[in-house]
Design a protein around this motif. Structure first.
Motif, mmCIF file in Angstrom:
data_model
loop_
_atom_site.group_PDB
_atom_site.id
_atom_site.type_symbol
_atom_site.label_atom_id
_atom_site.label_comp_id
_atom_site.label_asym_id
_atom_site.label_seq_id
_atom_site.Cartn_x
_atom_site.Cartn_y
_atom_site.Cartn_z
ATOM 1 N N GLY A 1 21.436 -9.382 17.989
ATOM 2 C CA GLY A 1 20.445 -10.119 18.237
ATOM 3 C C GLY A 1 19.521 -9.730 19.338
ATOM 4 N N GLY A 2 18.193 -10.005 19.394
ATOM 5 C CA GLY A 2 17.387 -9.301 20.376
ATOM 6 C C GLY A 2 16.759 -7.936 19.952
ATOM 7 N N CYS A 3 17.115 -7.548 18.771
ATOM 8 C CA CYS A 3 16.909 -6.141 18.428
ATOM 9 C C CYS A 3 15.869 -6.165 17.068
ATOM 10 C CB CYS A 3 18.147 -5.208 18.095
ATOM 11 S SG CYS A 3 19.144 -5.256 19.488
ATOM 12 N N GLU A 4 15.248 -7.173 16.982
ATOM 13 C CA GLU A 4 14.437 -7.520 15.599
ATOM 14 C C GLU A 4 13.548 -6.267 15.262
ATOM 15 O OE1 GLU A 4 15.088 -9.984 17.714
ATOM 16 O OE2 GLU A 4 16.557 -10.884 16.496
ATOM 17 N N PRO A 5 12.872 -5.613 16.187
ATOM 18 C CA PRO A 5 12.050 -4.562 15.538
ATOM 19 C C PRO A 5 12.911 -3.186 15.016
ATOM 20 C CG PRO A 5 11.133 -5.232 17.863
ATOM 21 C CD PRO A 5 12.459 -5.914 17.592
ATOM 22 N N GLN A 6 13.936 -3.104 15.708
ATOM 23 C CA GLN A 6 15.059 -2.070 15.102
ATOM 24 C C GLN A 6 15.536 -2.619 13.631
ATOM 25 O OE1 GLN A 6 15.169 -3.014 18.441
ATOM 26 N NE2 GLN A 6 13.945 -1.092 18.948
ATOM 27 N N HIS B 1 15.347 -0.816 9.870
ATOM 28 C CA HIS B 1 16.602 -0.494 9.296
ATOM 29 C C HIS B 1 16.542 -1.345 7.982
ATOM 30 C CE1 HIS B 1 18.823 2.584 11.444
ATOM 31 N NE2 HIS B 1 18.510 2.109 12.520
ATOM 32 N N ILE B 2 15.826 -2.440 7.860
ATOM 33 C CA ILE B 2 15.493 -2.909 6.791
ATOM 34 C C ILE B 2 14.776 -1.991 5.449
ATOM 35 C CG2 ILE B 2 14.326 -4.911 5.282
ATOM 36 C CD1 ILE B 2 15.080 -6.729 7.889
ATOM 37 N N GLN B 3 13.800 -1.477 6.321
ATOM 38 C CA GLN B 3 13.270 -0.475 5.349
ATOM 39 C C GLN B 3 14.074 0.679 5.039
ATOM 40 O OE1 GLN B 3 9.659 -1.133 3.943
ATOM 41 N NE2 GLN B 3 10.826 0.722 2.806
ATOM 42 N N LEU C 1 13.675 -9.953 7.101
ATOM 43 C CA LEU C 1 13.749 -9.427 5.758
ATOM 44 C C LEU C 1 12.419 -9.837 5.051
ATOM 45 C CD1 LEU C 1 17.413 -10.242 4.406
ATOM 46 C CD2 LEU C 1 16.171 -8.126 4.298
ATOM 47 N N ASN C 2 11.875 -11.191 5.425
ATOM 48 C CA ASN C 2 10.764 -11.674 4.498
ATOM 49 C C ASN C 2 9.651 -10.899 5.147
ATOM 50 O OD1 ASN C 2 12.151 -13.371 2.838
ATOM 51 N ND2 ASN C 2 12.259 -14.979 4.119
ATOM 52 N N GLU C 3 9.709 -10.602 6.327
ATOM 53 C CA GLU C 3 8.300 -9.787 6.986
ATOM 54 C C GLU C 3 8.386 -8.509 6.361
ATOM 55 O OE1 GLU C 3 8.219 -10.047 11.186
ATOM 56 O OE2 GLU C 3 7.904 -12.078 11.241
ATOM 57 N N VAL C 4 9.258 -7.745 6.177
ATOM 58 C CA VAL C 4 9.344 -6.477 5.725
ATOM 59 C C VAL C 4 9.218 -6.545 4.038
ATOM 60 C CG1 VAL C 4 10.583 -4.480 5.544
ATOM 61 C CG2 VAL C 4 10.757 -5.611 7.704
ATOM 62 N N LEU C 5 9.974 -7.377 3.645
ATOM 63 C CA LEU C 5 9.835 -7.393 2.083
ATOM 64 C C LEU C 5 9.438 -8.801 1.560
ATOM 65 C CD1 LEU C 5 13.563 -5.592 1.715
ATOM 66 C CD2 LEU C 5 11.415 -4.563 1.485
ATOM 67 N N PRO C 6 8.364 -8.948 1.623
ATOM 68 C CA PRO C 6 7.763 -10.592 1.401
ATOM 69 C C PRO C 6 8.343 -10.931 0.096
ATOM 70 C CG PRO C 6 6.194 -9.192 2.304
ATOM 71 C CD PRO C 6 7.216 -8.177 2.095
ATOM 72 N N GLU C 7 8.555 -12.069 -0.399
ATOM 73 C CA GLU C 7 8.921 -12.700 -1.665
ATOM 74 C C GLU C 7 7.554 -12.622 -2.428
ATOM 75 O OE1 GLU C 7 12.037 -14.062 -2.689
ATOM 76 O OE2 GLU C 7 12.467 -12.800 -0.965
ATOM 77 N N LYS C 8 7.709 -12.190 -3.683
ATOM 78 C CA LYS C 8 6.655 -11.845 -4.640
ATOM 79 C C LYS C 8 6.611 -13.138 -5.576
ATOM 80 C CE LYS C 8 7.713 -6.905 -5.219
ATOM 81 N NZ LYS C 8 8.185 -5.974 -6.084
#
Length: 256
Positions: A198-203, A207-209, A244-251
């Motif tokens: 928690g609190g590490c959303e930029p990281q 790592h999602i990418q 996840l949805n910000e880095v990999l938006p739903e199509k």
């Protein structure tokens, strides 16, 4: 309400011969929790048992939940997670939670392994030396994150450049390059640790990418998050899904 046959079967497979005192003191909680965690959630998705348990172990270390970690470590060993894999999860956690938070988990892991007849120390898994760790760590990080690593170096103020070198030599050179866990699995475990902190959303977004770059698609990442819901709660679950949805938006058509 009663514990479902599926939940009971799955629980018994993970924790053979375990008798819960909470069934006596908190029967209602155990009924709906076991039905949720060991039937509804466990039955979702396609993660194999070993991967699911390793994801959970990584999360529990990040959350500092030593009691639950000991219980789930027993389950992990029961389903075939190897001592080397377990130790590598603990070792890698040091790069993400620090030795101060990881040390108790290392000692607990050693105690449990020895109680099961595992001789320590295990065979070494290092693939770098003090002379090669920076070069190999940098190459390893670029194999996951590509040109983003060069951008991090180029954009770093001079008085902070040593931190970038620590990331290359220590985080990647000392930990990621080790044998025992494959590259895609290490990234999945890192994702699990960071979302559980928690609190590490930029990281987490980075790592999602990184996970996508090594072959862990959005479906697999959602499956990992799903398996963690009973252990991390909903705020961190929803934070992870937002990232996840910000880095990999739903199509369009994905939810049709």
């Amino acid at each position: 309400m009663a514990i479902s046959d599926t939940a009971r079967k799955n629980h018994d497979a993970l924790f053979p011969d375990h008798v819960s005192t909470l069934k006596d003191t908190d029967p209602e909680l155990i009924e709906f929790f076991d039905n949720f965690a060991f039937d509804e959630v466990l039955s979702h998705g396609s993660l194999d048992a070993q991967t699911r348990l390793m994801v959970i172990l990584a999360s529990l270390i990040a959350q500092q939940t030593l009691t639950e970690y000991k219980v789930m470590l027993g389950a992990a060993l029961t389903v075939g997670v190897t001592p080397v894999q377990v130790k590598e999860i603990v070792y890698q956690s040091i790069a993400y939670v620090g030795i101060a938070k990881a040390i108790d988990f290392l000692h607990a892991t050693n105690t449990i392994l020895e109680s099961r007849g595992v001789k320590l120390p295990l065979e070494g898994q290092a693939t770098t030396t003090p002379e090669t760790r920076l070069e190999k760590g940098l190459a390893y990080s670029k194999s996951i994150f590509g040109e983003a690593i060069d951008a991090m170096y180029a954009g770093s103020p001079k008085n902070q450049l040593h931190i970038q070198k620590y990331l290359s030599a220590n985080c990647f050179g000392d930990y990621y390059t080790r044998n025992g866990l494959g590259r895609s699995l290490r990234e999945l475990l890192t994702f699990s640790m960071i979302l559980s902190l928690g609190g590490c959303e930029p990281q987490l977004e980075g790592h999602i990418q990184g996970n996508v770059n090594v072959g862990n698609d959005k479906k697999k990442l959602i499956e990992a998050v799903t398996q963690l819901v009973p252990y991390i709660g909903y705020p961190r679950t929803l934070n992870a899904l937002r990232c996840l949805n910000e880095v990999l938006p739903e199509k369009a058509g994905d939810n049709a």
